[in-house]
Design an enzyme around this catalytic site. Structure first.
Site, mmCIF file in Angstrom:
data_model
loop_
_atom_site.group_PDB
_atom_site.id
_atom_site.type_symbol
_atom_site.label_atom_id
_atom_site.label_comp_id
_atom_site.label_asym_id
_atom_site.label_seq_id
_atom_site.Cartn_x
_atom_site.Cartn_y
_atom_site.Cartn_z
ATOM 1 N N ALA A 106 0.872 -1.249 0.086
ATOM 2 C CA ALA A 106 0.043 -0.013 -0.081
ATOM 3 C C ALA A 106 0.898 1.293 0.054
ATOM 4 O O ALA A 106 2.195 1.237 0.420
ATOM 5 C CB ALA A 106 -0.814 0.011 1.133
ATOM 6 N N PHE A 107 0.290 2.377 -0.452
ATOM 7 C CA PHE A 107 1.354 3.465 -0.620
ATOM 8 C C PHE A 107 1.818 4.009 0.837
ATOM 9 O O PHE A 107 2.839 4.812 0.615
ATOM 10 C CB PHE A 107 0.355 4.692 -1.311
ATOM 11 N N LYS A 108 1.295 3.611 1.707
ATOM 12 C CA LYS A 108 1.704 4.117 3.111
ATOM 13 C C LYS A 108 3.173 3.793 3.275
ATOM 14 O O LYS A 108 3.905 4.599 4.024
ATOM 15 C CB LYS A 108 0.684 3.740 4.025
ATOM 16 N N ASP A 109 3.643 2.840 2.800
ATOM 17 C CA ASP A 109 5.183 2.344 2.801
ATOM 18 C C ASP A 109 5.964 3.473 2.289
ATOM 19 O O ASP A 109 6.975 3.499 2.787
ATOM 20 C CB ASP A 109 5.218 1.125 2.098
ATOM 21 N N MET A 121 6.172 5.794 5.455
ATOM 22 C CA MET A 121 6.507 5.144 6.484
ATOM 23 C C MET A 121 7.900 4.633 6.744
ATOM 24 O O MET A 121 8.320 4.540 7.642
ATOM 25 C CB MET A 121 5.487 3.917 6.860
#
Ligand SMILES: *Cc1c(COP(=O)(O)O)cnc(C)c1O
Length: 482
Positions: free
Chosen positions: A124-127, A130
């Site tokens: 997911a793009f949150k990587d 993060m």
């Protein structure tokens, strides 16, 4: 670079990037922003076009974090944005690009493409943000000889991105609450199969809201919070927002031949973190035509960009949808945009967000401020479950490309805002395997599964089941931080 609060506290004080890195809200409840946005010159933009992702990230981040020595920052970005970390590409040839641009076709005279942001460890793009945060936290904590215990609640994406970013990091522990037996088998396996001793999965006997309430209760115990060095990594974290600015530049360069061209972006949105980064890229001087905000049935943001009325929902009015990472009742980063929209007037921002607390929202149509929204390039749309299913099917049939439910919301809304001659880039926020049920409904087949994830559901899992009780969670944390 100095940081200020959207509500005005600390004007005249000094807050560096490192000062606000580990904190959340400013002390007046506002959100941090730079006192002014750094501008990108035409020369810089020309030079940046040829840079690999990690070096582009360095150039952009250093404009916001001049308190970190340049050599250290370059080392951090090079360690973060590698083909080994972002290895779950669908096309091997693209592995070095970190965020490959996949062109679907031309619709309405506009090239339509997907910017792949979900090739990282949790798909997911949150990587994207993060992973950098993990390295920045470790670096800053080591410098000051400190430790940090991250406490969070998750229904999926955020928690696993945080765990994969913090696993094995020195000086950091993660305590992540999730609703027991309420996540998909794939998402459960992603989180619970981590065996790192600094990662603690806590399965709460309750629903996601119960997990969030426990985090709030623990955080409101200020003595405990200070004693246990509790921190968070939620979407208002400034470093997360600024890390996301990078791929707007990268996507622009991939979709254009020269810096005289303009592009539009469509962004599947929940907490307004991702699209806030697009707004900042535009304020820095990236030639952006439109920023299209795409929501699901939880259309707080679409309502605002159509009417000028911001009306938050109660959590009982929040729909559980098939694009669950956008199921929000209020958009926690929205205040950053409102600050800019109102000409950076902290007194008015304070009043408006008091109105949110006391009256459930505010109306910028009546006050005349809403007219300025178009100067900032924002438009919006919403998508429903049926739209999502139709779009997944259509993109698969027309372009032989499988997209996840959130990206489908983006494509659906992007198609309503195409302009001939202006490339439209839809941000791909997750891979289809994370939301397999809707893929099966739309396509009557299994979602594509990156090789690294085959058989993940069969791995041993490490988690602790606790009752829905904040005191019990505090005990659990305290026992493990001694
Ligand atoms: C978090 C998330 C979003 C929403 O992003 P915001 O920054 O909260 O607007 C959209 N899609 C996916 C897959 C996500 O995980």
């Amino acid at each position: 670079m100095n940081y200020i609060s959207t509500r005005g506290a600390g004007i005249g004080e000094r807050h560096t990037f490192s000062d606000i890195l580990l904190g959340g809200l400013a002390k007046d409840g506002g959100l941090y922003l730079p006192n002014e946005y750094p501008k990108v010159s035409a020369d810089e933009l020309a030079r940046w076009r040829a840079l690999p992702y990690a070096d582009l990230a360095f150039e952009i981040l250093r404009k916001f974090s001049d308190d970190i020595p340049a050599d250290d920052l370059r080392e951090l970005t090079r360690r973060t944005y590698t083909a080994q970390v972002y290895c779950n590409v669908r096309d091997e040839e693209n592995a070095a690009q970190i965020t490959p641009l996949k062109t679907l076709g031309v619709e309405g005279g506009a090239p339509l493409s997907l910017l792949e942001l979900s090739n990282g460890p949790t798909l997911a793009f949150k990587d994207m943000a993060m992973q950098l945060l993990g390295n920045l936290f470790e670096y800053t904590l080591a410098k000051h000889g400190q430790t940090l215990n991250i406490l969070g609640a998750t229904s999926g994406d955020t928690g696993s991105a945080a765990e994969y970013a913090m696993r094995g990091k020195k000086g950091i522990r993660v305590f992540m609450l999730s609703p027991h037996k309420k996540m998909s088998a794939f998402q459960t396996a992603q989180m619970y199969s981590l065996q790192d001793p600094n990662i603690f999965n806590i399965a709460i006997e309750g629903v996601f809201d119960d997990c969030q309430d426990i985090v709030k209760a623990v955080s409101n115990d200020h003595a405990f919070k200070a004693q246990q060095k509790i921190g968070t990594v939620n979407s208002i974290n400034w470093a997360r927002v600024v890390a996301q600015v990078v791929y707007y530049f990268k996507g622009y360069f991939a979709a254009t031949q020269s810096n005289d061209e303009r592009v539009s972006f469509t962004v599947p949105s929940g907490n307004f973190g991702n699209v806030c980064a697009g707004h900042i890229a535009r304020m820095m001087g990236l030639p952006v035509e439109k920023l299209v905000v795409a929501t699901n049935e939880n259309d707080v943001l679409d309502e605002f960009f159509r009417t000028g009325i911001y009306r938050v929902r109660k959590s009982s009015e929040t729909y559980h949808t098939s694009s669950p990472s956008m199921d929000i009742s209020k958009a926690s980063n929205f205040e950053r945009f409102v600050f800019d929209l109102l000409g950076r007037d902290p007194k008015r921002v304070l009043q408006l967000f008091r109105d949110v607390e006391e009256k459930g929202g505010f109306d910028l149509q009546a006050s005349g401020d809403f007219a300025r929204v178009q100067e900032f390039g924002f438009v919006s749309g919403r998508s429903s479950h049926d739209d999502r299913v139709d779009t997944i099917r259509d993109v698969f049939e027309q372009y032989d490309t499988m997209i996840d439910t959130h990206t489908a919301d983006g494509v659906k809304v992007a198609r309503e805002h195409l302009q001939a001659g202006i490339p439209m880039i839809v941000l791909e926020t997750a891979q289809p395997i994370k939301f397999g049920e809707t893929i099966r409904e739309a396509l009557e087949r299994e979602p594509e599964r990156p090789a690294a994830f085959s058989g993940i559901e069969d791995l041993p899992q490490r988690f602790e089941v606790l009752g829905n009780d904040a005191e019990r969670v505090k005990e659990f944390v305290a026992e493990r931080t001694r």
